[in-house]
Design a protein around this motif. Structure first.
Motif, PDB file in Angstrom:
ATOM      1  N   THR A  31       0.802  -1.227   0.000  1.00 13.96           N
ATOM      2  CA  THR A  31       0.000   0.000   0.000  1.00 13.96           C
ATOM      3  C   THR A  31       0.831   1.273   0.000  1.00 13.96           C
ATOM      4  N   SER A  32       1.687   1.475   1.024  1.00 19.67           N
ATOM      5  CA  SER A  32       2.418   2.745   1.089  1.00 19.67           C
ATOM      6  C   SER A  32       3.636   2.655   1.988  1.00 19.67           C
ATOM      7  N   VAL A  33       4.533   3.628   1.778  1.00 19.61           N
ATOM      8  CA  VAL A  33       5.702   3.824   2.640  1.00 19.61           C
ATOM      9  C   VAL A  33       5.758   5.307   2.978  1.00 19.61           C
ATOM     10  N   THR A  34       6.016   5.624   4.251  1.00 19.81           N
ATOM     11  CA  THR A  34       6.141   7.016   4.674  1.00 19.81           C
ATOM     12  C   THR A  34       7.567   7.265   5.149  1.00 19.81           C
ATOM     13  N   ILE A  35       8.194   8.300   4.617  1.00 23.90           N
ATOM     14  CA  ILE A  35       9.523   8.697   5.081  1.00 23.90           C
ATOM     15  C   ILE A  35       9.502  10.183   5.444  1.00 23.90           C
ATOM     16  N   THR A  36      10.455  10.576   6.261  1.00 19.44           N
ATOM     17  CA  THR A  36      10.658  11.989   6.569  1.00 19.44           C
ATOM     18  C   THR A  36      11.851  12.467   5.776  1.00 19.44           C
ATOM     19  N   ASP A  37      11.635  13.432   4.887  1.00 21.31           N
ATOM     20  CA  ASP A  37      12.714  13.853   3.992  1.00 21.31           C
ATOM     21  C   ASP A  37      13.599  14.903   4.651  1.00 21.31           C
ATOM     22  N   SER A  38      14.549  15.437   3.878  1.00 20.68           N
ATOM     23  CA  SER A  38      15.546  16.360   4.435  1.00 20.68           C
ATOM     24  C   SER A  38      14.940  17.680   4.895  1.00 20.68           C
ATOM     25  N   SER A  39      13.745  17.980   4.440  1.00 19.01           N
ATOM     26  CA  SER A  39      13.070  19.203   4.865  1.00 19.01           C
ATOM     27  C   SER A  39      12.305  19.006   6.162  1.00 19.01           C
ATOM     28  N   VAL A  43       6.442  12.243   3.895  1.00 20.64           N
ATOM     29  CA  VAL A  43       5.887  12.012   2.562  1.00 20.64           C
ATOM     30  C   VAL A  43       5.465  10.558   2.472  1.00 20.64           C
ATOM     31  N   THR A  44       4.208  10.318   2.113  1.00 20.16           N
ATOM     32  CA  THR A  44       3.691   8.970   1.965  1.00 20.16           C
ATOM     33  C   THR A  44       3.599   8.628   0.486  1.00 20.16           C
ATOM     34  N   LEU A 154      11.986   2.818  -0.111  1.00 18.70           N
ATOM     35  CA  LEU A 154      10.903   3.027  -1.066  1.00 18.70           C
ATOM     36  C   LEU A 154      10.815   1.921  -2.101  1.00 18.70           C
ATOM     37  N   PHE A 155      11.856   1.090  -2.161  1.00 23.23           N
ATOM     38  CA  PHE A 155      11.938   0.115  -3.235  1.00 23.23           C
ATOM     39  C   PHE A 155      11.904  -1.308  -2.677  1.00 23.23           C
ATOM     40  N   ALA A 156      12.128  -2.264  -3.535  1.00 29.98           N
ATOM     41  CA  ALA A 156      12.048  -3.673  -3.164  1.00 29.98           C
ATOM     42  C   ALA A 156      13.143  -4.038  -2.160  1.00 29.98           C
ATOM     43  N   PRO A 157      12.989  -5.153  -1.430  1.00 25.24           N
ATOM     44  CA  PRO A 157      14.009  -5.560  -0.455  1.00 25.24           C
ATOM     45  C   PRO A 157      15.399  -5.696  -1.061  1.00 25.24           C
ATOM     46  N   SER A 158      15.509  -6.021  -2.330  1.00 23.10           N
ATOM     47  CA  SER A 158      16.831  -6.125  -2.958  1.00 23.10           C
ATOM     48  C   SER A 158      17.555  -4.787  -2.937  1.00 23.10           C
TER      49      SER A 158
END
Length: 350
Positions: A31-39, A43-44, A154-158
């Motif tokens: 469904t989604s991934v949420t990260i906190t960016d440099s600002s 962002v989801t 944000l990407f696949a486990p690889s």
């Protein structure tokens, strides 16, 4: 930097937990991934990602490292020019400072990867109003490894596996360079010139911090202790006066080495910044070095650590910048063709 890397690896699970995963080896969240960016913005991103646009060349390089470069559908000119074999066929999305939202969307992407602390965009609100998810990750300097770990989530486990492999390689080299610091009370002074800006780096800059981490002292810290930016406006006369009283032992120049730009031409440009530069004692001592910008930011900056150590006269043993870049090329599919990255230059042209 080594401590930072350990903390990052230990916190990988936090990113996966944010994405709804209990385990880095588990399946990617559908469904989604949420990260906190440099600002500092959360962002989801809906998963899986099928296309991105980039105005951050370091992020584009790291996408190749992570094995997901094929997801880049749009980019700005610098990325296409620097990495034509990888991104030459991507769509043009306009200037890095204000990428065109319609061009981003027409490339097939609703995600833009850009920088924040420098080379940021001016039309963030406009792009987000168009439904484009803007992720501002610097991907350089002190936060680079942390940014990479966030980015890889944000990407696949690889991609996570490749990020951890890169971090292990990076920290092995950097730890060896940091161990060269002798903790001497007679540390050499240096001036580090950012040639394209025609200004010396302040002691707040990332490159100054690298040099100081292995036992050197930026003279700008004495001359401009209140500097808040990465560069300083200290005038040549003040630099020369300090040099005569205290001695600037080494001059490091961040320059561009190419088919048309040689180490000597970069040295000549340095001297042209101000005629007083010709009088620096480090020139007569033969302690002026041009370091190629390719290894001073982004994925190759661990090679920059080695080059800075060489320029400061330290014995780096078998840490050879050329061999390190060749290994990087082979491992990640880049084609950096240069065989030398740090150059002793001078004297003043007659």
């Amino acid at each position: 930097m080594a401590l930072v890397a350990v903390i990052i690896v230990a916190s990988v699970g936090a990113y996966y937990a944010t994405a709804g995963k209990s385990d880095p080896d588990g399946p990617i969240d559908p469904t989604s991934v949420t990260i906190t960016d440099s600002s500092g913005t959360s962002v989801t991103i809906e998963m899986p990602i099928t296309a991105v646009a980039v105005t951050n060349t370091n992020a584009a390089k790291f996408m190749q490292v992570l094995g997901v470069a094929d997801l880049v559908k749009g980019s700005e000119e610098t990325t296409r020019t620097m990495l034509p074999e990888i991104y030459g066929d991507t769509d043009d999305i306009g200037k890095y400072s204000a990428p065109n939202g319609e061009d981003i969307l027409s490339s097939g992407s609703k995600i833009l990867i850009t920088q924040f602390s420098s080379r940021g965009i001016t039309n963030y609100d406009e792009l987000t109003a168009m439904g484009i998810k803007v992720i501002r990750l610097d991907m350089y300097g002190e936060t680079m490894l942390e940014d990479l770990q966030k980015f890889a989530s944000l990407f696949a486990p690889s991609a996570q596996e490749k990020a951890n492999e890169y971090i292990a390689m990076y920290t092995e080299v950097v730890d060896r360079v940091l161990a060269l610091d002798t903790d001497s009370s007679d540390d050499p002074n240096f001036l580090f010139e950012f040639l394209s800006m025609k200004k010396p780096y302040s002691d707040n800059s990332e490159l100054s911090k690298i040099a100081e981490s292995i036992g050197a002292v930026n003279c700008i810290g004495y001359l401009h202790p209140s500097a808040t930016g990465a560069t300083s406006d200290v005038q040549a006369a003040a630099l020369l006066n300090w040099d005569k009283l205290n001695g600037i032992d080494y001059i490091l120049i961040r320059g561009t080495i190419s088919d048309t730009s040689t180490p000597q031409s970069q040295f000549d440009k340095f001297l042209a910044v101000d005629i007083l530069y010709e009088e620096f004692t480090a020139i007569d001592a033969g302690h002026v070095y041009v370091i190629d910008t390719d290894v001073l930011s982004g994925p190759l900056d661990y090679v920059g650590y080695v080059c800075i150590a060489i320029a400061l006269g330290l014995d780096v043993g078998d840490l050879d910048p050329s061999a390190l870049v060749a290994d990087f090329n082979e491992k990640y599919g880049f084609s950096y063709g240069k065989t030398q990255f740090v150059f002793n230059v001078g004297p003043v042209p007659a």
